[in-house]
Write a protein that holds these residues in place. Structure first.
Motif, PDB file in Angstrom:
ATOM      1  N   LEU A 404     144.887  20.238  74.456  1.00 61.28           N
ATOM      2  CA  LEU A 404     144.373  20.045  76.472  1.00 61.28           C
ATOM      3  C   LEU A 404     143.214  21.421  76.338  1.00 61.28           C
ATOM      4  O   LEU A 404     142.338  20.505  77.019  1.00 61.28           O
ATOM      5  CB  LEU A 404     145.110  19.940  77.218  1.00 61.28           C
ATOM      6  N   LEU A 405     143.554  22.024  76.105  1.00 62.20           N
ATOM      7  CA  LEU A 405     142.898  22.986  76.526  1.00 62.20           C
ATOM      8  C   LEU A 405     140.683  23.151  75.921  1.00 62.20           C
ATOM      9  O   LEU A 405     139.879  23.350  76.248  1.00 62.20           O
ATOM     10  CB  LEU A 405     143.044  25.030  76.686  1.00 62.20           C
ATOM     11  N   ASP A 406     141.837  22.365  75.293  1.00 62.24           N
ATOM     12  CA  ASP A 406     139.698  22.476  73.815  1.00 62.24           C
ATOM     13  C   ASP A 406     139.499  20.989  74.191  1.00 62.24           C
ATOM     14  O   ASP A 406     138.039  21.263  74.025  1.00 62.24           O
ATOM     15  CB  ASP A 406     140.624  22.580  72.071  1.00 62.24           C
ATOM     16  N   LEU A 407     140.123  20.802  74.786  1.00 57.37           N
ATOM     17  CA  LEU A 407     138.969  19.143  75.487  1.00 57.37           C
ATOM     18  C   LEU A 407     138.799  19.148  76.609  1.00 57.37           C
ATOM     19  O   LEU A 407     138.231  18.514  77.765  1.00 57.37           O
ATOM     20  CB  LEU A 407     140.735  17.739  75.315  1.00 57.37           C
ATOM     21  N   ALA A 408     139.667  19.789  77.598  1.00 56.20           N
ATOM     22  CA  ALA A 408     139.232  20.572  79.184  1.00 56.20           C
ATOM     23  C   ALA A 408     138.012  19.789  79.664  1.00 56.20           C
ATOM     24  O   ALA A 408     138.393  19.087  80.556  1.00 56.20           O
ATOM     25  CB  ALA A 408     139.821  21.719  79.536  1.00 56.20           C
ATOM     26  N   SER A 409     136.592  20.906  79.376  1.00 60.39           N
ATOM     27  CA  SER A 409     135.512  20.487  79.770  1.00 60.39           C
ATOM     28  C   SER A 409     135.322  18.960  79.377  1.00 60.39           C
ATOM     29  O   SER A 409     134.506  18.616  80.838  1.00 60.39           O
ATOM     30  CB  SER A 409     134.695  21.204  78.599  1.00 60.39           C
ATOM     31  N   THR A 410     135.788  18.282  78.761  1.00 59.28           N
ATOM     32  CA  THR A 410     134.993  17.242  78.427  1.00 59.28           C
ATOM     33  C   THR A 410     135.818  16.112  79.515  1.00 59.28           C
ATOM     34  O   THR A 410     135.299  15.019  80.208  1.00 59.28           O
ATOM     35  CB  THR A 410     135.774  16.455  77.016  1.00 59.28           C
ATOM     36  N   VAL A 411     137.711  16.626  79.856  1.00 60.22           N
ATOM     37  CA  VAL A 411     138.048  15.639  80.580  1.00 60.22           C
ATOM     38  C   VAL A 411     137.133  15.924  81.878  1.00 60.22           C
ATOM     39  O   VAL A 411     136.808  14.817  83.418  1.00 60.22           O
ATOM     40  CB  VAL A 411     139.076  15.707  80.570  1.00 60.22           C
ATOM     41  N   GLU A 412     137.033  16.998  81.896  1.00 55.78           N
ATOM     42  CA  GLU A 412     136.734  16.781  83.864  1.00 55.78           C
ATOM     43  C   GLU A 412     135.292  16.973  83.659  1.00 55.78           C
ATOM     44  O   GLU A 412     134.809  15.921  84.898  1.00 55.78           O
ATOM     45  CB  GLU A 412     136.482  18.717  83.846  1.00 55.78           C
ATOM     46  N   THR A 413     134.038  17.066  83.199  1.00 50.11           N
ATOM     47  CA  THR A 413     132.516  16.468  82.821  1.00 50.11           C
ATOM     48  C   THR A 413     132.504  14.812  83.226  1.00 50.11           C
ATOM     49  O   THR A 413     132.140  14.351  84.018  1.00 50.11           O
ATOM     50  CB  THR A 413     131.909  16.293  81.876  1.00 50.11           C
ATOM     51  N   PHE A 414     133.851  14.381  82.224  1.00 47.41           N
ATOM     52  CA  PHE A 414     133.757  12.712  82.674  1.00 47.41           C
ATOM     53  C   PHE A 414     134.300  12.451  83.812  1.00 47.41           C
ATOM     54  O   PHE A 414     133.720  11.237  84.547  1.00 47.41           O
ATOM     55  CB  PHE A 414     134.611  11.794  81.664  1.00 47.41           C
ATOM     56  N   ALA A 415     135.449  13.064  84.255  1.00 39.98           N
ATOM     57  CA  ALA A 415     135.924  12.887  85.658  1.00 39.98           C
ATOM     58  C   ALA A 415     135.067  12.433  86.949  1.00 39.98           C
ATOM     59  O   ALA A 415     135.003  11.634  87.577  1.00 39.98           O
ATOM     60  CB  ALA A 415     137.610  13.338  86.138  1.00 39.98           C
ATOM     61  N   LEU A 416     134.516  13.810  86.627  1.00 41.15           N
ATOM     62  CA  LEU A 416     133.428  13.811  87.841  1.00 41.15           C
ATOM     63  C   LEU A 416     132.244  12.903  88.111  1.00 41.15           C
ATOM     64  O   LEU A 416     131.530  12.971  89.146  1.00 41.15           O
ATOM     65  CB  LEU A 416     132.751  15.714  87.760  1.00 41.15           C
ATOM     66  N   ALA A 417     131.725  12.716  86.404  1.00 43.74           N
ATOM     67  CA  ALA A 417     131.057  12.006  86.814  1.00 43.74           C
ATOM     68  C   ALA A 417     131.334  10.318  87.592  1.00 43.74           C
ATOM     69  O   ALA A 417     129.830   9.853  87.511  1.00 43.74           O
ATOM     70  CB  ALA A 417     130.000  11.454  84.639  1.00 43.74           C
ATOM     71  N   GLU A 418     132.304  10.338  87.369  1.00 44.24           N
ATOM     72  CA  GLU A 418     132.979   9.179  87.532  1.00 44.24           C
ATOM     73  C   GLU A 418     133.443   8.906  89.258  1.00 44.24           C
ATOM     74  O   GLU A 418     133.992   8.563  90.340  1.00 44.24           O
ATOM     75  CB  GLU A 418     134.208   7.842  87.526  1.00 44.24           C
ATOM     76  N   ASP A 419     132.607  10.542  89.770  1.00 45.36           N
ATOM     77  CA  ASP A 419     133.221  11.232  91.212  1.00 45.36           C
ATOM     78  C   ASP A 419     134.765  11.114  91.558  1.00 45.36           C
ATOM     79  O   ASP A 419     135.071  10.454  92.868  1.00 45.36           O
ATOM     80  CB  ASP A 419     132.437  10.335  92.115  1.00 45.36           C
ATOM     81  N   LEU A 420     135.322  11.185  90.767  1.00 48.91           N
ATOM     82  CA  LEU A 420     137.095  11.504  90.770  1.00 48.91           C
ATOM     83  C   LEU A 420     137.281  13.153  90.863  1.00 48.91           C
ATOM     84  O   LEU A 420     137.894  13.031  89.481  1.00 48.91           O
ATOM     85  CB  LEU A 420     137.685  10.333  89.465  1.00 48.91           C
ATOM     86  N   PRO A 421     137.530  14.245  91.498  1.00 44.17           N
ATOM     87  CA  PRO A 421     137.396  15.156  91.367  1.00 44.17           C
ATOM     88  C   PRO A 421     138.624  15.695  91.634  1.00 44.17           C
ATOM     89  O   PRO A 421     139.214  16.216  90.576  1.00 44.17           O
ATOM     90  CB  PRO A 421     136.993  15.414  92.411  1.00 44.17           C
ATOM     91  N   GLY A 422     139.842  14.801  91.409  1.00 47.64           N
ATOM     92  CA  GLY A 422     141.145  14.900  91.359  1.00 47.64           C
ATOM     93  C   GLY A 422     141.571  14.621  90.048  1.00 47.64           C
ATOM     94  O   GLY A 422     142.570  14.908  89.075  1.00 47.64           O
ATOM     95  N   HIS A 423     141.172  13.873  89.571  1.00 42.35           N
ATOM     96  CA  HIS A 423     141.782  13.323  88.010  1.00 42.35           C
ATOM     97  C   HIS A 423     140.869  15.055  87.518  1.00 42.35           C
ATOM     98  O   HIS A 423     142.165  15.470  86.610  1.00 42.35           O
ATOM     99  CB  HIS A 423     140.137  12.514  87.582  1.00 42.35           C
ATOM    100  N   ALA A 424     139.523  15.584  87.175  1.00 39.62           N
ATOM    101  CA  ALA A 424     139.402  16.561  87.205  1.00 39.62           C
ATOM    102  C   ALA A 424     140.164  17.695  87.052  1.00 39.62           C
ATOM    103  O   ALA A 424     140.570  18.284  86.004  1.00 39.62           O
ATOM    104  CB  ALA A 424     137.933  17.333  87.545  1.00 39.62           C
ATOM    105  N   ALA A 425     140.878  18.143  88.224  1.00 42.30           N
ATOM    106  CA  ALA A 425     141.607  18.772  88.996  1.00 42.30           C
ATOM    107  C   ALA A 425     142.743  19.133  88.058  1.00 42.30           C
ATOM    108  O   ALA A 425     143.605  20.121  88.129  1.00 42.30           O
ATOM    109  CB  ALA A 425     141.292  18.728  89.951  1.00 42.30           C
ATOM    110  N   ALA A 426     143.381  17.242  88.500  1.00 40.48           N
ATOM    111  CA  ALA A 426     144.818  17.757  86.950  1.00 40.48           C
ATOM    112  C   ALA A 426     144.471  18.608  85.911  1.00 40.48           C
ATOM    113  O   ALA A 426     145.983  18.793  85.063  1.00 40.48           O
ATOM    114  CB  ALA A 426     145.352  16.738  86.996  1.00 40.48           C
TER     115      ALA A 426
END
Length: 437
Positions: A404-426
């Motif tokens: 998960l940590l290896d992929l964390a930045s990718t998921v966070e970036t994708f979530a913020l691009a969709e304006d879903l900061p709660g997804h990124a925070a998870a």
């Protein structure tokens, strides 16, 4: 507390009635069947008996057919009919086995990151068997066997009660259920049967997860109305056949096959596509003679003369292929030279019957193939009922912390691009304390 609590500990109940679910208004509900479905949901057996009397003209003594009746019907089958049933069962089961998909697939998309696909059979299925113009015992074979091979744990069959049989479904249907090991059978027909399966009836029938099987327009309407409450196989319309033939075809064979589908229903479609005007004339003449001699002449004549039936003349087989692909017939016969090669070029058909010795009626009963097929052009995007129809695919995601940590930045970036900061925070909350994005 933001979320309400529903406590089901220590309680035996229908969880569908208590789990939270959004209200959903079915705007396109069919007006005729909606009140029937609602009555079954609210009044259970009383409603089923009322509709049995209204629509079937008989009220069954037992809505669920007793096991001894099923056994007796099997024992009383004509020996030749029983042998035909058993051979159809054997062949359909043999083909169903090859339809079965692997139960487990697993892929490691990165170190420590696994995704599995589990193929899980539907837990409980309700199978509808029509009993109107013809008691379609063959539908029992076509619905039950792929469900059994898929591993469906609980099967129930419903078929209309018949006045001629004391309020029971047709004995052939009951006997065939017994041969297949199905002991939960209901003398309930029409839209009310679909509603019984979807909602369940307390003390009689547990709700199912999926309903399959053909039926009239009211059965189809009930399926549409209850889609979402219960899964369905399809909204099947009147049966249809298309035959692609050239001058090598036997006109008597073609005529007999067109008539065989017209026998089902006045709305059935029978279409011949050919590049031979001589064949067309010969088929038309043969049909005129056969219709006059057939048992259900009025029904057949209505179907053959309706707007849904006809002969399509084409320039050549090449154009004929384009025509039948556009039509996307439920049943397509190829009666041409090199029929198998022509069949390989067809992309839209529910089932393809190759050559002069594979009539649709073979598939209806004993070829081993399914006869529950898409109609009305749906073969462009859907398949006939088979083992995979009773499966659901479930992805199982199993990531280690490092994956998960290896992929964390990718998921966070994708979530913020969709304006879903709660997804990124998870994801962010799972990073080691102090680690930045």
């Amino acid at each position: 507390m933001l979320l309400r609590t529903i406590d089901v500990r220590g309680r035996q109940l229908d969880y569908r009635r208590v789990i939270p679910r959004a209200d959903f208004d079915v705007d396109h509900a069919v007006d005729v069947v909606a009140p029937i479905c609602h009555a079954v949901a609210e009044r259970g057996e009383d409603a089923l008996r009322e509709f049995a009397e209204r629509f079937d003209g008989v009220v069954p003594e037992n809505l669920r057919v007793p096991a001894d009746v099923l056994r007796r019907c099997a024992d009383e089958l004509d020996p030749t009919v029983r042998a035909a049933f058993e051979e159809s069962i054997r062949r359909r089961r043999a083909v169903a086995v090859i339809e079965k998909r692997p139960e487990l697939n697993r892929v490691e998309v990165a170190p420590g990151a696994f995704v599995e696909q589990r193929i899980i059979p539907v837990a409980r299925v309700g199978l509808y068997v029509p009993g109107g113009l013809a008691p379609l015992a063959s539908s029992v074979v076509m619905n039950v066997i792929p469900a059994q091979v898929a591993g469906v744990g609980s099967l129930a069959v419903a078929s209309p009660p018949q006045k001629d049989f004391g309020g029971l479904p047709h004995p052939n249907i009951l006997g065939l259920c017994h041969l297949l090991g199905v002991d939960e059978v209901y003398a309930v027909g029409g839209a009310q049967a679909i509603a019984m399966f979807a909602y369940g009836v307390e003390g009689l029938c547990e709700p199912v997860d999926m309903v399959t099987g053909p039926g009239n327009i009211y059965v189809v309407g009930a399926k549409r109305h209850l889609r979402g409450v219960v899964g369905i196989d399809s909204e099947a319309g009147p049966t249809e056949i298309a035959i692609l033939a050239d001058d090598s075809a036997n006109p008597e064979f073609v005529a007999a096959d067109l008539l065989s589908q017209a026998e089902h229903d006045p709305m059935a479609g029978s279409v011949l596509v050919t590049d031979s005007s001589q064949l067309a004339e010969a088929v038309d003449a043969a049909l005129a003679r056969r219709v006059a001699e057939t048992k259900h002449a009025d029904r057949v004549r209505t179907a053959l003369t309706g707007n849904q039936s006809g002969i399509v003349l084409v320039d050549d087989v090449e154009q004929g292929i384009a025509v039948v692909d556009a039509y996307a017939a439920e049943h397509l016969e190829i009666q041409t030279r090199n029929a198998y090669e022509v069949a390989q070029r067809i992309t839209n058909a529910g089932a393809i019957f190759v050559g002069s010795y594979a009539p649709v009626s073979l598939g209806d009963y004993s070829a081993g193939s399914t006869h529950v097929l898409p109609t009305a052009g749906a073969a462009r995007y859907s398949s006939g009922l088979n083992v995979s129809s009773f499966y659901k695919a479930v992805h199982v995601i199993n990531y280690s912390e490092s994956a998960l940590l290896d992929l964390a930045s990718t998921v966070e970036t994708f979530a913020l691009a969709e304006d879903l900061p709660g997804h990124a925070a998870a994801v962010t909350v799972r990073r080691p304390r102090g680690e930045a994005r």
